[in-house]
Scaffold this active site. Structure first.
Site, PDB file in Angstrom:
ATOM      1  N   CYS A  96       0.810  -1.219   0.000  1.00  0.00           N
ATOM      2  CA  CYS A  96       0.000   0.000   0.000  1.00  0.00           C
ATOM      3  C   CYS A  96       0.844   1.270   0.000  1.00  0.00           C
ATOM      4  CB  CYS A  96      -0.923   0.019   1.213  1.00  0.00           C
ATOM      5  SG  CYS A  96      -2.037  -1.388   1.309  1.00  0.00           S
ATOM      6  N   HIS A 349      -8.890   3.033  -2.882  1.00  0.00           N
ATOM      7  CA  HIS A 349      -7.502   2.779  -2.473  1.00  0.00           C
ATOM      8  C   HIS A 349      -6.856   1.797  -3.443  1.00  0.00           C
ATOM      9  CE1 HIS A 349      -3.966   1.797  -0.288  1.00  0.00           C
ATOM     10  NE2 HIS A 349      -4.455   0.836   0.483  1.00  0.00           N
ATOM     11  N   CYS A 380      -1.045   2.543   6.881  1.00  0.00           N
ATOM     12  CA  CYS A 380      -0.652   1.185   7.255  1.00  0.00           C
ATOM     13  C   CYS A 380      -0.252   0.438   5.990  1.00  0.00           C
ATOM     14  CB  CYS A 380      -1.775   0.473   7.994  1.00  0.00           C
ATOM     15  SG  CYS A 380      -3.280   0.216   7.035  1.00  0.00           S
TER      16      CYS A 380
END
Length: 410
Positions: A96, A349, A380
């Site tokens: 991510c 996302h 995160c």
């Protein structure tokens, strides 16, 4: 001979509208590399004072580096976007936080003197490449109990975080999610999002030709009652739902970074100055807690405290993850400094691309809030990590002066 580090500034950032992954999504038949190529071309168009040959490197992140996200996408995207063949490029992966890592890695090169100007960003086409595609986890992970098997399922790690912090109820997560949708809807109504979106031409065998000009995932007007009725796919009677977590999305981002002196030389805007950054590891089973120690480490590097941070852009992979961060630092769930334009629960996302979205939105908020000196982008990261980057607002009266902890919060 000792080498003096140089200041690094964020010049400009753009992104595609984010789409829903899947066969009916707006980018279902659009290549991933074309998404990031659109972003690079737009950056060059928006900044004509930057000679393309002055770009020293292109770093593009992707979590799944195969297919139309493979073959060193940073280099291929640079070539296909029309940058000179002398401009190199590379790929990077930190799940991510891919785009965030592309920024911090190349920024370090600028500070060291290896680069003057770079383009950094990320892309993820989760419709073409579902998370985990082609992965073969080492069986020792489970056999030797190095981590709990739930660590490999991000939604399960969010349920684990709820277990660790029972005061973060499903109702709190749902309320935070509703707030994210409402803030994004207001940001669109106030034309805060559109200036940094790159329109993308699309085609689909069934849907025909189209032009993507706005994010596809948002659900404006979402209510608590609607969220309460959603299933909990990661655990029976759980707390994580499709409504209080980011979805599966397609999209790309890119930004220009430069040394402060090079930006001055070329007449490029310095929209933010990089102050400090940190990446940390945490227990993979509760990866959502990662932004907490990452932020603490970055604050220590910068000789700042959380009270000095006047704006927060926190990636909303899951509502519980953001709420755990806010609780740790004593920040209210609805603090107006946090995610002013909404977050990933509403926007989407697309994994490796999201870090630059946070930065681009923070840069625009700095322009609107000259009383704020410091801002934070944090997220995160899968398999138990967290990342945080602290930025300084060039519109603040004390910009560029010695770092202190006085009067930065707003």
């Amino acid at each position: 001979m000792p080498r003096a580090l140089r200041d690094v500034v964020f010049v400009d950032g753009v992104r595609t509208p984010f789409g829903k992954a899947g066969q009916r999504g707006v980018y279902a038949q659009t290549r991933a590399d074309d998404l990031v190529i659109n972003c690079i071309r737009e950056l060059v168009r928006r900044n004509p004072q930057l000679p393309p040959e002055r770009v020293d490197d292109v770093a593009i992140a992707a979590t799944t580096q195969i297919g139309d996200q493979g073959l060193t996408i940073g280099r291929l995207a640079a070539l296909l976007s029309g940058l000179p063949k002398t401009v190199p490029g590379f790929s990077i992966d930190r799940m991510c936080a891919g785009a965030m890592t592309a920024v911090t890695t190349t920024a370090s090169g600028i500070a060291f003197g290896a680069y003057d100007v770079v383009i950094a960003g990320g892309v993820e086409h989760m419709g073409h490449h579902p998370m985990g595609e082609g992965v073969d986890p080492n069986p020792r992970i489970v056999a030797e109990k190095l981590v709990d098997p739930s660590a490999l399922v991000m939604g399960s790690t969010a349920e684990n975080l709820h277990d660790r912090f029972p005061e973060i109820t499903k109702e709190r997560s749902d309320a935070f999610a509703v707030g994210s949708q409402d803030k994004l809807a207001k940001a669109y109504a106030d034309n805060k999002i559109q200036p940094d979106l790159v329109p993308v031409a699309t085609r689909h065998d069934e849907l025909g030709w189209g032009l993507s000009t706005a994010d596809e995932p948002p659900r404006p007007g979402t209510t608590m009652a609607e969220l309460a009725a959603l299933k909990t796919p990661f655990r029976p009677h759980g707390r994580v739902t499709a409504g209080n977590a980011a979805g599966l999305n397609d999209g790309a981002t890119a930004c220009i970074l430069a040394s402060a002196d090079t930006a001055d030389e070329l007449g490029l805007p310095a929209r933010m100055r990089l102050v400090a950054y940190s990446f940390v590891g945490v227990e993979p089973e509760v990866m959502g807690i990662g932004p907490v120690p990452a932020t603490e480490k970055a604050l220590k590097q910068a000789d700042l405290t959380i009270e000095d941070i006047g704006l927060f852009e926190l990636n909303e992979a899951f509502a519980v993850q953001v709420l755990a961060f806010l609780d740790h630092f004593g920040i209210a769930d609805d603090d107006p400094r946090v995610n002013q334009y909404g977050g990933a629960i509403a926007t989407g996302h697309p994994l490796a691309s999201s870090g630059v979205r946070l930065m681009t939105q923070l840069a625009r908020q700095f322009e609107e809030n000259p009383q704020v000196r410091y801002g934070l982008t944090a997220m995160c990261i899968g398999i138990g990590m967290g990342g945080a980057v602290i930025w300084e607002n060039p519109h603040h009266a004390d910009y560029g002066k010695d770092v202190t902890t006085e009067g930065a919060a707003a």
